[in-house]
Design an enzyme around this catalytic site. Structure first.
Site, PDB file in Angstrom:
ATOM      1  CB  CYS A  50      20.750 -24.652   1.908  1.00 11.85           C
ATOM      2  SG  CYS A  50      20.578 -25.012   0.175  1.00 11.85           S
ATOM      3  CE1 TYR A  84      23.610 -25.973  -6.624  1.00 15.91           C
ATOM      4  CE2 TYR A  84      21.780 -26.728  -5.228  1.00 15.91           C
ATOM      5  CZ  TYR A  84      22.419 -25.870  -6.178  1.00 15.91           C
ATOM      6  OH  TYR A  84      21.808 -24.569  -6.105  1.00 15.91           O
TER       7      TYR A  84
END
Ligand code: NAD
Ligand code: G6P
Ligand code: MN
Length: 433
Positions: free
Chosen positions: A169, A253
């Site tokens: 990621c 997030y």
């Protein structure tokens, strides 16, 4: 020379990856780059593949670029397989985002019901790829970028025979770059100790030249002007007292979990005014591919920075490079926990700072996570495991369980309404149900 196979080669991110390979060519001598896509992505593959060829030609490097719809040919004898595909394309993502919002639940591509359904569509495909890899390139490394990267890595570890898998990621590297920018120093001087799960990762400590600067950085980010963000997640302001008490660097997030109602409201507003992120990305992508078509373009255009995956190439190429050269530097990746983080199963995937060797990533021993986040991280891991099981078995009740234990749903009745509507909307890409 090395052979790389990139699945989902028609992605608009491909010029990123190619730029990375060009930059590191001296230490990572790639001779074969196979970009694979499916019939629906043929036109994109052609356009972006030709740009890749022009970029390589301009750099004067002997890398052969192959464009193909034949995945087996691409996998044959590959050294590294990178994956960046999207089952159902952006239309499926738009459904992942729109349907939950109708029920007042967050609609997002890797979190909540959207993340569940992206996983349900993706996991059968990645497991097919794993089976083909066993046969065609049993020694290759699988570097997975396909979301939800944490759940996908979990599924590969549990349900395939591929052991050489790393999930990747761009968020952790983006956090390091963000801290370097705040401190006005070169990225190489900053190191963050990362631990948690994909899109649920915390910076537990932050070092500048080996000395902890965590308190200073946390102090800095209490100022909303200094927020470290990704392009696809609205960065609403944190309460300074929360950040200070958390005493760790959250990722973008985390907004979805610690500001849930504000984020749902924000996404609803965005959906109404400009479209959901998938709808915005569709326009961005069309603009990018118009640029890519220009036969005079032979570099990665800066407009690609409007996408959320910034620094993807840096992350992917430095990882491949460190595995290939047995570099033993530290990079945050998704890999098997093996006891690094207490309270998470040893055989589950975690996102953690690792020493990158030719045998793969070796997680740094973290021990216990801060008590305040142990519960949420554990809950998301439970969700990922149950979701992966649902993806493999196609069992309705297991999918219902995954939906309901997700902290962003947490209402079985609403969860069932969303589940039924999404199963119907996505049925073309869910043959297992
Ligand atoms: P995209 O919609 O452009 O899809 C990429 C390509 O995959 C397309 O050309 C499409 O035709 C192809 N594809 C679809 N199904 C396929 C299949 N079964 N086999 C092979 N190719 C297939 O997507 P994108 O925006 O470039 O993103 C690609 C993937 O990377 C997505 O899963 C996205 O969520 C993920 N991503 C991950 C990160 C991260 O941090 N890990 C960051 C950004 C994007
Ligand atoms: C982020 C993430 C990805 C995410 C992507 C979305 O930064 O790390 O996992 O899915 O970028 O970007 P996009 O431009 O497609 O909205
Ligand atoms: Mn990501």
């Amino acid at each position: 020379g090395l052979k790389i196979a990139t699945i989902g080669g028609g992605s608009s991110y491909t010029p990123e990856l190619v730029e990375g390979f060009i930059k590191r060519y001296d230490e990572l001598p790639i001779t074969e780059l196979w970009l694979v896509d499916i019939e629906a992505g043929k036109e994109k593959l052609e356009i972006v593949g030709n740009l890749a060829k022009r970029m390589i030609k301009k750099a004067g490097l002997p890398i052969n670029v192959h464009l193909t719809l034949n995945r087996r040919a691409a996998l044959k004898d590959a050294d590294f397989v990178t994956t960046q595909f999207r089952v159902g394309l952006l239309d499926a993502r738009a459904k992942d985002e729109r349907i939950p919002l109708k029920y007042g639940v967050l609609g997002q591509e890797t979190n909540g019901p959207g993340g569940l359904f992206k996983g349900l569509r993706t996991i059968p495909v990645i497991l097919d790829i794993c089976r083909e890899m066993e046969e065609l390139c049993p020694n290759a490394w699988l570097i997975n970028f396909t979301n939800p990267a944490g759940m996908v890595t979990e599924a590969v570890l549990r349900y395939s025979n591929i052991k050489k898998v790393v999930g990747l990621c761009n968020v952790p590297i983006g956090m390091e770059m963000g801290v370097a920018r705040l401190l006005d120093v070169d990225h190489s001087r900053v190191r963050i100790t990362f631990a948690g799960l994909n899109h649920m990762v915390f910076g537990l400590d932050i070092f500048l030249d080996g000395v902890s600067v965590k308190d200073k950085v946390i102090d800095l980010i209490t100022n909303p002007d200094n927020a470290i963000t990704v392009k696809n997640v609205p960065a609403l302001e944190w309460e300074p007292e929360f950040l200070k008490a958390l005493n760790a660097l959250p990722c973008s997030y985390h907004h979805y979990y610690y500001k849930t109602s504000d984020m749902v409201e924000k996404e609803l507003k965005n959906a109404k005014e400009q479209g959901t992120r998938a709808e915005v990305v569709k326009k961005l992508e069309a603009e990018l591919f118009e640029l890519y078509k220009d036969p005079n373009l032979d570099v990665k255009p800066p407009q690609l920075e409007k996408r959320g995956g910034a620094y993807y190439s840096d992350a992917a190429v430095r990882l491949i490079h460190s595995i290939y050269t047995d570099k033993k530097d530290i990079q945050p990746v998704n890999t098997m926990n093996n006891g690094a983080i207490a309270g998470i199963p040893a055989d589950s995937a975690v996102e953690v700072s690792c020493i990158i060797t030719k045998e793969g990533p070796k997680p740094i021993v973290i021990g216990e996570l801060p008590v305040a986040v142990q519960g949420l991280v554990g809950q998301i891991k439970s969700f990922e495991r149950v979701a992966a099981e649902a993806a493999v078995t196609g069992d309705y009740n297991t999918a219902m369980l995954a939906m309901t234990i997700n902290p962003l749903v947490a209402n079985d009745r609403v969860g069932k309404l969303i589940l039924d509507e999404m199963l119907e909307a996505h049925k073309e890409h869910l043959p297992q149900f």
